[in-house]
Design a protein around this motif. Structure first.
Motif, PDB file in Angstrom:
ATOM      1  N   VAL A 153     -13.116   3.610   4.559  1.00 30.11           N
ATOM      2  CA  VAL A 153     -13.699   1.870   4.090  1.00 30.11           C
ATOM      3  C   VAL A 153     -13.551   1.304   5.801  1.00 30.11           C
ATOM      4  N   ASN A 154     -12.863   1.698   6.054  1.00 25.12           N
ATOM      5  CA  ASN A 154     -13.037   0.543   7.402  1.00 25.12           C
ATOM      6  C   ASN A 154     -14.255   1.059   8.785  1.00 25.12           C
ATOM      7  N   LEU A 205      -7.515  -2.095  -1.716  1.00 28.43           N
ATOM      8  CA  LEU A 205      -6.852  -0.900  -1.654  1.00 28.43           C
ATOM      9  C   LEU A 205      -6.090  -0.629  -2.022  1.00 28.43           C
ATOM     10  N   LYS A 211       0.633  -1.334   0.772  1.00 27.93           N
ATOM     11  CA  LYS A 211       0.022   0.062  -0.472  1.00 27.93           C
ATOM     12  C   LYS A 211       1.080   1.300   0.417  1.00 27.93           C
ATOM     13  N   PHE A 258      -8.815   4.261   4.044  1.00 30.51           N
ATOM     14  CA  PHE A 258      -8.693   3.330   4.962  1.00 30.51           C
ATOM     15  C   PHE A 258      -9.777   3.911   5.657  1.00 30.51           C
ATOM     16  N   THR A 272      -7.643  -6.377   0.273  1.00 31.51           N
ATOM     17  CA  THR A 272      -6.500  -5.532   0.433  1.00 31.51           C
ATOM     18  C   THR A 272      -6.290  -5.290  -0.997  1.00 31.51           C
ATOM     19  N   SER A 330      -9.685  -4.611   6.109  1.00 34.12           N
ATOM     20  CA  SER A 330      -9.158  -3.407   6.157  1.00 34.12           C
ATOM     21  C   SER A 330      -9.694  -2.817   7.477  1.00 34.12           C
ATOM     22  N   SER A 357      -4.593   8.103   0.679  1.00 37.44           N
ATOM     23  CA  SER A 357      -4.674   6.803   0.776  1.00 37.44           C
ATOM     24  C   SER A 357      -5.438   6.740   2.897  1.00 37.44           C
ATOM     25  N   SER A 393      -4.681   2.886  -3.557  1.00 34.98           N
ATOM     26  CA  SER A 393      -3.628   4.031  -3.335  1.00 34.98           C
ATOM     27  C   SER A 393      -3.322   4.041  -4.754  1.00 34.98           C
TER      28      SER A 393
END
Length: 374
Positions: free
Chosen positions: A326-327, A172, A122, A323, A169, A340, A319, A176
């Motif tokens: 999303v979490n 993600l 990432k 993150f 992942t 995440s 990014s 990024s």
């Protein structure tokens, strides 16, 4: 090759020390303390494995971040491709000989840590793209070579991570990379074409998903269909967050976590336990700290003279925002459950290591912000 500026090799250690962004450092430390207390709460108010391990990792990686911050920004620029190649090699090693857990082969045993290379990717993809576009002329950004090479650089690790399998992942990592491509100046039409292609190919992509991945998508649309199975985790997460109310139930007084209703509360669902204990006000405070961190990283990028430093800081800040979004959206039931972690808050050495490396590059950009990179 490099132009000498005010912060050259003659700059003293104390001058560099004064050049650090202490607001950013303090916010990272505060986040580390909050995460350690949250981890203590997941262990039921005892100094058990997760708490001890998380605190030790934070101390070590924060110290590492502080030391690496003094590396000249030229170093990060010079090793941008090498960083990517090393992490890509680790990804290949994980796919062939990695440690398997919970049905996924994602980890490499380095004796002192079980490293998940996909977390490092990432950051590596941002560094690599920042170096690639550093010397690109604005009128050449959309040339075929400057589109094809980055896409190959991005697709290769995504395919490796998907094969582990780790779809969350891989998404993600893709985000990024796409963020940096956007910031570098890639024409909007290419994103529109790619979005349309992805939309059209979605039915075919779903056909290749693993059964548990398909189940996660179906559960997202209707978690109550299987409340004791696939939908259990997200239902319990929403109950815990809602029960926190305005001020929360109090530190070590949550029920969903301590009565073991909430699975994975120390990793991807750490925000759920934190929100139950500290409520809406605590969650807002946590978001404020993240907001300050993102703002400081953007501000450092804005004041950097090197395009490499600017592009990395803007990409890294974006990014982190993705993150976090999303979490939190995942635990609130606004997105399907994906792997995440919440930066620094969630338990996981690889995630914290990657985040701290990112912050060290940001701090290096701040210390050497007056330098130009040819």
């Amino acid at each position: 090759m490099f132009k000498e500026t005010a912060l050259s090799g003659q700059t003293t250690f104390f001058q560099k020390l004064r050049s650090m962004d202490y607001i950013l450092l303090v916010c990272i430390l505060i986040l580390g303390v909050i995460s350690s207390l949250a981890m203590y709460a997941t262990d039921g108010g005892e100094l058990l494995y997760h708490t001890k391990s998380h605190v030790l990792r934070f101390i070590i990686f924060f110290g590492m971040m502080f030391v690496l911050s003094f590396l000249n920004i030229r170093f990060w620029h010079a090793t941008g491709y090498l960083f990517y190649i090393i992490v890509l090699g680790l990804l290949i090693w994980a796919s062939l000989y990695g440690i398997t857990a919970s049905g996924s082969q994602r980890w490499v045993d380095l004796y002192f840590i079980n490293l998940q290379p996909s977390e490092l990717m990432k950051i590596a993809i941002i560094v690599c793209f920042a170096k690639f576009y550093h010397r690109a002329q604005i009128n050449q950004i959309n040339h075929f070579k400057n589109l094809l090479v980055p896409m190959m650089i991005l697709i290769l690790p995504i395919l490796l991570v998907v094969s582990q399998p780790d779809l969350g992942t891989s998404i993600l990592i893709a985000l990024s990379g796409i963020i940096v491509l956007w910031l570098a100046g890639i024409n909007l039409k290419y994103f529109i074409y790619s979005g349309l292609f992805l939309l059209i190919s979605m039915p075919f992509v779903i056909a290749f998903l693993k059964p548990y991945q398909k189940l996660r998508i179906l559960t997202f649309f209707n978690p109550d269909k299987d409340p004791l199975g696939a939908g259990y985790q997200i239902i319990q997460s929403k109950i815990a967050i809602g029960s926190g109310g305005l001020t929360g139930k109090g530190f070590l007084k949550g029920t969903q976590g301590y009565l073991e209703f909430l699975p994975e509360k120390h990793t991807d669902f750490i925000f759920t336990l934190f929100s139950e204990e500290h409520g809406f006000i605590g969650s807002l405070t946590l978001l404020f700290i993240y907001g300050v961190i993102i703002y400081r990283v953007i501000d450092i990028g804005k004041n950097a003279r090197s395009f490499f430093g600017k592009l990395f800081c803007f990409g890294f800040a974006s990014s982190i925002f993705v993150f976090i979004t999303v979490n939190m959206s995942m635990v609130l039931g606004l997105l399907p459950i994906v792997g995440s972690p919440l930066p620094i808050m969630s338990y996981g050495g690889s995630s914290m290591l990657a985040t701290m490396i990112g912050f060290s590059i940001v701090m290096s950009t701040k210390i050497y912000q007056k330098q130009l990179i040819a």
